[in-house]
Design an enzyme around this catalytic site. Structure first.
Site, mmCIF file in Angstrom:
data_model
loop_
_atom_site.group_PDB
_atom_site.id
_atom_site.type_symbol
_atom_site.label_atom_id
_atom_site.label_comp_id
_atom_site.label_asym_id
_atom_site.label_seq_id
_atom_site.Cartn_x
_atom_site.Cartn_y
_atom_site.Cartn_z
ATOM 1 N N GLY A 494 0.733 -1.109 -0.352
ATOM 2 C CA GLY A 494 0.263 -0.451 0.201
ATOM 3 C C GLY A 494 1.053 0.996 -0.341
ATOM 4 N NE ARG A 536 14.866 3.067 2.600
ATOM 5 C CZ ARG A 536 14.935 3.702 1.779
ATOM 6 N NH1 ARG A 536 14.320 2.945 0.700
ATOM 7 N NH2 ARG A 536 15.135 4.660 1.844
ATOM 8 C CD GLU A 744 11.567 -5.869 6.688
ATOM 9 O OE1 GLU A 744 12.059 -6.905 6.441
ATOM 10 O OE2 GLU A 744 11.986 -4.683 6.882
#
Length: 791
Positions: A494, A536, A744
């Site tokens: 997304g 990130r 993650e």
């Protein structure tokens, strides 16, 4: 633009890519039509795990009608790698795992290429292999990379030439030496647990296998179409290896059909470019089969973890010694950074005053271990979280209370000497224990079943160099719609939706006005982005988008302020209209964001096309002492969370049923709450699946389950009946609107939470994965299944 969603940050707006994907309109590399003249490639893979290449005979393959070229390591004997340049594009002098690329055949059809690949004859001289990372790290083990000391390596990775250790990260904190934590500290411990835990290699198993198309033009321009999380990194690696200027290499990457880290860095893409060089001017396409995907691309590393952890009678952690031996596979160019990340996070999310940690990446003759969702954290938490439960049990403390007492908090000086940024792990623990009614007893659904609950907590930092950059461009159209240009990838998480929300919020326009122009990512036209890894993008690329949007917004306010003869500080943009808090005037953005506004009496114009640019790079990450792992700022930040599992085990079969998974994660700020919850759901199922997966090899290193026929991944039938998600928001100081990544993290604690729940149900600890029904059944009945049936 009928529907309008102002101030979209914090709202669950629809995904910008939803329509394309649910209708099948989204384009992936394999969907791209390249027209007539497209050539096809097939890679010849090594059938042995470790051997010298004595001879490669390509004559029969070249004689086959329709074959255009055969490429081997002799065509480009230069090294390639992200952090450690330790591998050739095609094997040059030796092969180091079953599946390694030995040659590449280019032909007029895929069928001809496959037939020709079988005609390439390779003479091997077998060498002694290494399969266990702990054994491989010992003195006297066969050397897999005798030239390790000659390889080019970044300055924060520390190989040990003359061994199989490609990275050794040392962490020393408190009263410790290289020999370990002092005896005086251990004497203060009321409970000590010393155990080993292991994990096997597992596959990423994306829906889309690796696919790449390349063309090497006669003028030296190189174009690569790839399913990649790392288009810019691939361009950089190709430039370094092939000696081609960056400006002559163009990498184009459309949507990715699943990555999970397996499409980070570089894999078959370099092979395909080298094959295209052999037939200049032609396009060459290579599409991996599922069987090739299993062994010839990247996998998650294996781990042998050795733990010794102690606490006092009140449950305060005092000492920890850990040694992590990551099975990095045949080449460790990416894996070395996984071992490093495990090293500077080796305690897990706990405050421990005395720590000796050693994290090794070790060469083995298994497939290449590389990035996978969690990047070393699922591996080390598998053991950490079970040992913590054992310590709590030994001193008679509830495991949730033990974790609350010892978990890291805002402002703590953590193991590397860094001050912990704002987090709230205690609230995460509280939320998941409430969700599974931790304090209440549970009863099984049938007499032959046992029910249990388990808890695990986690932390993870973005594992990356100190200076990975992001950039973005924001450009207005005449009708005030906005194009946002970024170089990060949409891999299902997304990212494009979140970038649109951030741009709209910063600009003061409705979400529906924003278009993210990033598909495909094209290194020739897209703004630079290091890689789509490390969870990130929300933080790093989000900051770049926010800065670009704020620059564009500032330009608009300057133009209108001059037009109205007011101060920019008195103006604002709300829902696509500039308003003045002083004069209460309004100016719609339409047209003026391209054509500007007239001067007084229409004598000339001011303004013009509004474009904003932004860049972001962390500037505060410092180096760490190579002997102690100590430094001012080891990482940019951590994301923390907790996972609770409720399960039942069938005592007649050993079969597990996961009834409920509850997860809570501190995301700083949920830019799109629904997307966070979908990450919690998807990560929970992925983590569950990892508890049952294993790449298996025979004694010669040949794969035994290299397809979905024999390799088990979780399906909808294995998913929990309920996945409960909670969002905790403790703003990150330098996150856009306080946001940090969560892509993650749910993967990390799931397997140990399952193991802890299994112990709660059966009283049996499992030290190695996978948690197969057979393994569980035999552990419940060590006297043997025949006797157990009579019982």
């Amino acid at each position: 633009m009928t529907q309008q969603t102002p101030n979209p940050v914090g709202k669950s707006v629809p995904r910008v890519d939803a329509f394309e994907k649910v209708t099948g309109a989204a384009k992936y590399v394999d969907d791209m039509a390249f027209g007539p003249g497209l050539l096809y490639g097939k890679i010849v893979h090594s059938p042995v795990a470790h051997a010298r290449i004595k001879k490669i005979d390509t004559s029969k393959a070249l004689a086959l009608s329709g074959v255009k070229a055969v490429v081997t390591g002799q065509d480009n004997p230069t090294h390639l790698g992200l952090y450690l340049k330790d591998r050739y594009i095609f094997a040059y002098d030796r092969v180091r795992y079953v599946g390694e690329s030995v040659a590449g055949v280019v032909a007029m059809s895929e069928e001809i290429a496959e037939a020709a690949a079988k005609l390439v004859e390779v003479e091997y001289e077998l060498l002694e292999p290494v399969f266990d990372p702990y054994e491989g790290a010992q003195s006297g083990a066969p050397l897999l990379h005798p030239d390790l000391g000659k390889y080019e390596v970044v300055n924060f990775i520390f190989p040990e030439p003359g061994t199989n250790i490609s990275e050794h990260f040392k962490l020393r904190k408190g009263d410790v030496s290289d020999a370990g934590v002092s005896d005086a500290v251990w004497a203060q411990c009321a409970a000590v647990v010393e155990e080993s835990y292991t994990l096997p290699q597992i596959q990423h198993a994306p829906i889309e296998t690796h696919v790449a198309v390349a063309r090497w033009d006669l003028d030296g321009q190189v174009t690569l179409w790839s399913a990649s999380q790392s288009p810019f990194a691939q361009r950089d690696l190709l430039s370094q290896s092939l000696g081609v200027p960056h400006g002559n290499i163009r990498v184009i990457s459309p949507y990715i059909g699943g990555g999970f880290g397996g499409k980070a860095g570089i894999s078959i893409e370099a092979n395909v470019v080298l094959m295209a060089q052999a037939v200049k001017g032609y396009l060459v396409k290579v599409r991996m089969t599922r069987e090739e995907e299993f062994i010839a691309t990247n996998v998650r590393q294996s781990l042998v973890g050795k733990f010794k952890i102690g606490c006092d009678a009140e449950g305060n952690l005092l000492a920890m010694e850990v040694a992590y031996y990551f099975g990095g596979g045949a080449y460790n160019d990416y894996g070395v950074n996984i071992a490093r990340a495990a090293g500077y996070s080796c305690t897990g999310p706990y405050d421990v005053p005395h720590v000796k940690g050693d994290s090794y990446c070790v060469y083995t003759n298994h497939p290449i271990g590389s990035a996978m969702r969690g990047f070393g954290m699922p591996e080390i938490h598998w053991g950490i979280e079970q040992v913590m439960d054992k310590l709590a049990e030994q001193i008679g403390m509830d495991v949730a209370d033990f974790k609350r007492r010892n978990c890291v908090r805002t402002g703590d000086t953590i193991l590397t000497g860094m001050t912990m940024p704002q987090i709230d792990l205690v609230t995460c623990i509280d939320k998941v224990t409430q969700a599974v009614e931790w304090e209440h007893d549970v009863k099984p659904s049938a007499p032959h079943k046992k029910r249990g609950r388990g808890l695990a907590i986690m932390w993870k930092a973005p594992a990356m160099p100190p200076n990975p950059g992001s950039s973005a461009i924001v450009r207005f159209n005449e009708d005030a719609t906005v194009n946002v240009y970024v170089g990060g990838q949409e891999i299902g998480q997304g990212a494009f939706t979140v970038m649109a929300q951030m741009a709209a919020e910063a600009l003061g326009v409705p979400y529906e006005w924003v278009r993210v122009s990033a598909n495909p990512v094209d290194t020739k036209y897209s703004p630079y982005e290091w890689q789509t890894v490390a969870s990130r993008l929300t933080w790093s690329m989000g900051n770049a988008v926010k800065i670009a949007a704020e620059e564009a917004r500032g330009k608009i306010l300057d133009v209108v302020a001059q037009y109205w003869d007011e101060e920019p500080a008195d103006l604002d943009i709300k829902n696509g209209v500039v308003i003045s808090y002083k004069s209460e005037r309004e100016q719609p953005l339409q047209n003026m964001v391209v054509y500007g506004l007239p001067n007084e009496n229409f004598e000339g114009w001011q303004g013009g096309p509004i474009v904003g640019s932004g860049k972001f790079m962390p500037t505060y990450v410092t180096g760490l002492d190579p002997e102690t792992g100590q430094g001012t700022r080891a990482v940019v930040h951590y994301t923390v969370g907790a996972q609770a599992v409720e399960l039942e085990v069938d005592t007649e079969t050993g079969q597990l049923e996961i009834l409920k998974i509850a997860g809570a994660y501190d995301v700083g700020k949920a830019i799109n709450p629904d997307l966070v919850l979908t990450q919690i759901e998807g990560g929970a199922v992925h983590g569950l699946s990892s508890a049952f997966e294993e790449l298996r090899f025979d004694a010669q290193g040949r794969p035994l389950n290299g397809s979905f026929v024999d390799y088990k991944i979780a399906t909808s039938l294995d998913a929990p009946r309920e996945i409960h998600g909670d969002i905790v928001e403790m703003p990150l100081e330098d996150g856009p609107w306080g946001a940090r990544g969560v892509g993650e993290h749910v993967m990390v604690p799931t397997a140990p939470a399952i193991a802890n729940a299994l112990y709660n149900a059966t009283g049996i600890r499992f030290h190695d994965l996978p948690l197969s029904a057979e393994k569980i059944f035999l552990a419940m009945y060590p006297e043997g299944p025949e006797l157990s049936c009579a019982l």
